[in-house]
Design a protein around this motif. Sequence first.
Motif, PDB file in Angstrom:
ATOM      1  N   ARG A   6      -6.870 -33.075   4.366  1.00  0.00           N
ATOM      2  CA  ARG A   6      -5.789 -33.150   5.365  1.00  0.00           C
ATOM      3  C   ARG A   6      -6.357 -33.332   6.771  1.00  0.00           C
ATOM      4  NH1 ARG A   6      -4.671 -28.028   7.761  1.00  0.00           N
ATOM      5  NH2 ARG A   6      -5.951 -26.352   6.855  1.00  0.00           N
ATOM      6  N   HIS A   7      -7.536 -32.753   7.033  1.00  0.00           N
ATOM      7  CA  HIS A   7      -8.168 -32.932   8.339  1.00  0.00           C
ATOM      8  C   HIS A   7      -8.645 -34.372   8.510  1.00  0.00           C
ATOM      9  CE1 HIS A   7      -9.103 -28.412   7.805  1.00  0.00           C
ATOM     10  NE2 HIS A   7      -8.024 -28.545   8.564  1.00  0.00           N
ATOM     11  N   LEU A   8      -9.244 -34.915   7.445  1.00  0.00           N
ATOM     12  CA  LEU A   8      -9.693 -36.311   7.505  1.00  0.00           C
ATOM     13  C   LEU A   8      -8.506 -37.253   7.671  1.00  0.00           C
ATOM     14  CD1 LEU A   8     -12.391 -36.276   4.670  1.00  0.00           C
ATOM     15  CD2 LEU A   8     -12.662 -35.746   7.109  1.00  0.00           C
ATOM     16  N   ARG A   9      -7.404 -36.926   7.006  1.00  0.00           N
ATOM     17  CA  ARG A   9      -6.200 -37.754   7.128  1.00  0.00           C
ATOM     18  C   ARG A   9      -5.671 -37.710   8.571  1.00  0.00           C
ATOM     19  NH1 ARG A   9      -3.420 -35.402   3.389  1.00  0.00           N
ATOM     20  NH2 ARG A   9      -4.241 -36.684   1.704  1.00  0.00           N
ATOM     21  N   ARG A  69     -16.876 -42.341   7.638  1.00  0.00           N
ATOM     22  CA  ARG A  69     -16.982 -41.557   6.403  1.00  0.00           C
ATOM     23  C   ARG A  69     -15.613 -41.087   5.915  1.00  0.00           C
ATOM     24  NH1 ARG A  69     -22.042 -39.738   5.008  1.00  0.00           N
ATOM     25  NH2 ARG A  69     -23.624 -41.121   5.875  1.00  0.00           N
ATOM     26  N   ALA A  70     -14.720 -40.810   6.855  1.00  0.00           N
ATOM     27  CA  ALA A  70     -13.416 -40.254   6.499  1.00  0.00           C
ATOM     28  C   ALA A  70     -12.520 -41.278   5.810  1.00  0.00           C
ATOM     29  CB  ALA A  70     -12.726 -39.712   7.742  1.00  0.00           C
ATOM     30  N   ARG A  71     -12.518 -42.513   6.323  1.00  0.00           N
ATOM     31  CA  ARG A  71     -11.585 -43.518   5.782  1.00  0.00           C
ATOM     32  C   ARG A  71     -11.798 -43.768   4.285  1.00  0.00           C
ATOM     33  NH1 ARG A  71      -8.492 -45.692   9.630  1.00  0.00           N
ATOM     34  NH2 ARG A  71      -9.265 -45.834  11.797  1.00  0.00           N
ATOM     35  N   PRO A  72     -13.043 -43.983   3.802  1.00  0.00           N
ATOM     36  CA  PRO A  72     -13.202 -44.197   2.357  1.00  0.00           C
ATOM     37  C   PRO A  72     -12.754 -42.987   1.534  1.00  0.00           C
ATOM     38  CG  PRO A  72     -15.182 -44.888   3.543  1.00  0.00           C
ATOM     39  CD  PRO A  72     -14.324 -44.159   4.522  1.00  0.00           C
ATOM     40  N   LEU A  73     -13.019 -41.782   2.049  1.00  0.00           N
ATOM     41  CA  LEU A  73     -12.623 -40.586   1.310  1.00  0.00           C
ATOM     42  C   LEU A  73     -11.106 -40.466   1.226  1.00  0.00           C
ATOM     43  CD1 LEU A  73     -15.194 -38.022   2.760  1.00  0.00           C
ATOM     44  CD2 LEU A  73     -15.217 -39.069   0.490  1.00  0.00           C
ATOM     45  N   VAL A  74     -10.426 -40.729   2.332  1.00  0.00           N
ATOM     46  CA  VAL A  74      -8.966 -40.675   2.332  1.00  0.00           C
ATOM     47  C   VAL A  74      -8.390 -41.746   1.402  1.00  0.00           C
ATOM     48  CG1 VAL A  74      -6.895 -41.012   3.751  1.00  0.00           C
ATOM     49  CG2 VAL A  74      -8.812 -39.651   4.636  1.00  0.00           C
ATOM     50  N   GLU A  76      -9.900 -43.103  -1.217  1.00  0.00           N
ATOM     51  CA  GLU A  76     -10.169 -42.718  -2.597  1.00  0.00           C
ATOM     52  C   GLU A  76      -9.213 -41.634  -3.070  1.00  0.00           C
ATOM     53  OE1 GLU A  76     -12.284 -43.756  -5.024  1.00  0.00           O
ATOM     54  OE2 GLU A  76     -12.695 -45.472  -3.735  1.00  0.00           O
ATOM     55  N   MET A  77      -8.952 -40.678  -2.195  1.00  0.00           N
ATOM     56  CA  MET A  77      -8.023 -39.610  -2.562  1.00  0.00           C
ATOM     57  C   MET A  77      -6.625 -40.161  -2.791  1.00  0.00           C
ATOM     58  SD  MET A  77      -7.442 -36.551  -3.351  1.00  0.00           S
ATOM     59  CE  MET A  77      -9.063 -35.849  -2.949  1.00  0.00           C
ATOM     60  N   LEU A  80      -6.674 -41.844  -6.100  1.00  0.00           N
ATOM     61  CA  LEU A  80      -6.709 -40.852  -7.166  1.00  0.00           C
ATOM     62  C   LEU A  80      -5.326 -40.285  -7.428  1.00  0.00           C
ATOM     63  CD1 LEU A  80      -8.149 -38.894  -9.102  1.00  0.00           C
ATOM     64  CD2 LEU A  80      -8.610 -37.421  -7.130  1.00  0.00           C
ATOM     65  N   VAL A  81      -4.614 -39.943  -6.382  1.00  0.00           N
ATOM     66  CA  VAL A  81      -3.277 -39.376  -6.533  1.00  0.00           C
ATOM     67  C   VAL A  81      -2.338 -40.390  -7.182  1.00  0.00           C
ATOM     68  CG1 VAL A  81      -1.256 -38.542  -5.279  1.00  0.00           C
ATOM     69  CG2 VAL A  81      -3.538 -37.746  -4.631  1.00  0.00           C
ATOM     70  N   ASN A  82      -2.393 -41.643  -6.716  1.00  0.00           N
ATOM     71  CA  ASN A  82      -1.503 -42.669  -7.264  1.00  0.00           C
ATOM     72  C   ASN A  82      -1.791 -42.937  -8.737  1.00  0.00           C
ATOM     73  OD1 ASN A  82      -0.244 -42.978  -4.785  1.00  0.00           O
ATOM     74  ND2 ASN A  82      -1.527 -44.682  -4.139  1.00  0.00           N
TER      75      ASN A  82
END
Length: 312
Positions: A6-9, A69-74, A76-77, A80-82
């Motif tokens: 949520r912080h990265l988002r 670093r944050a954008r790829p993680l967000v 991917e998440m 993953l959810v979708n």
Amino acid sequence: MELEVRHLRALCAIADTGSLHKAARQLGMSQPSLTTQLRRIELEIGGQLFARERTGCRPTPLGRLALSRARPLVSEMRALVNETKAAAARVSESPQLRIGSTASRAIPGWLRRLRLRLPGTETSLQMDVSANALLRMVAGGQLDVAFVHEVEGSPLRLPEGLRRRVLVEREPQFIFLPADHPAAAQPVVHLTDLAADRWMVDPTVDGEWDGLLRVLRAAGLNPRVLHGDYLTASSLVATGEVVTVCQPTSRARPDMAVRPLHGDPLGVRLLVAARTEGELDAVYGDLEAAYWEAARQAPVYGEWLAGRATAA
């Protein structure tokens, strides 16, 4: 404080909108809450991530590094959810068949037949060396059906309420031995031909060690025994280190021979269990066809079966 998704988002939203006000609206929170959150993030990282200007918020060099670093993680998440939601929707919409099984060469043909006959059914497979554990899972509703083997002299503990159907009343167990072993020159191996060999057995398979021990003692043998899984056993057979019991549907290799044991001293019963007769009916025919297909594809077992048919 540890950074969470949520912080990265939040960082990505601030960078994308260029405004704390717009980012807060996009995230569904108040601007003061987002401002407080950003300060905590910067405190955790140890530097300023955005420069506050009259025209909005602009990432600092440290902010650009964090965003890279944050954008790829967000992303991917989000994926993953979708994907998980889509998979859950498919499962909830499709009939399910949860199969458990001990090792068997009939499994590939069984699953293939089920897939062709029940194209809309989601079929899962759980393997386990313990037949008793699989039966308990069926009784507990974790599996719909279990295909297991029962070592002669070591009856399985069938939970109350389960239905069972016997596929093969007594399947003989054969022997895997090195292709250059002197006994491999004969069509049938006597246990006494293996008196000087080391054996390997998997003691975690219900009844396996006890059954083999009874057979060896009845033959007056007390060989050296190694404990391990049967994949390792096959590798050791190929290098001449051990001999081991195998299912008759096993196939020979250039470095390994499959032979029946004289007198068929060790056998297992193959059975399938479920909570209802209907569940047994749904899978039994395909399993039966798959098993005998595997039997026909195993030359040594085919010869053994032909010999028994002729004798009968």
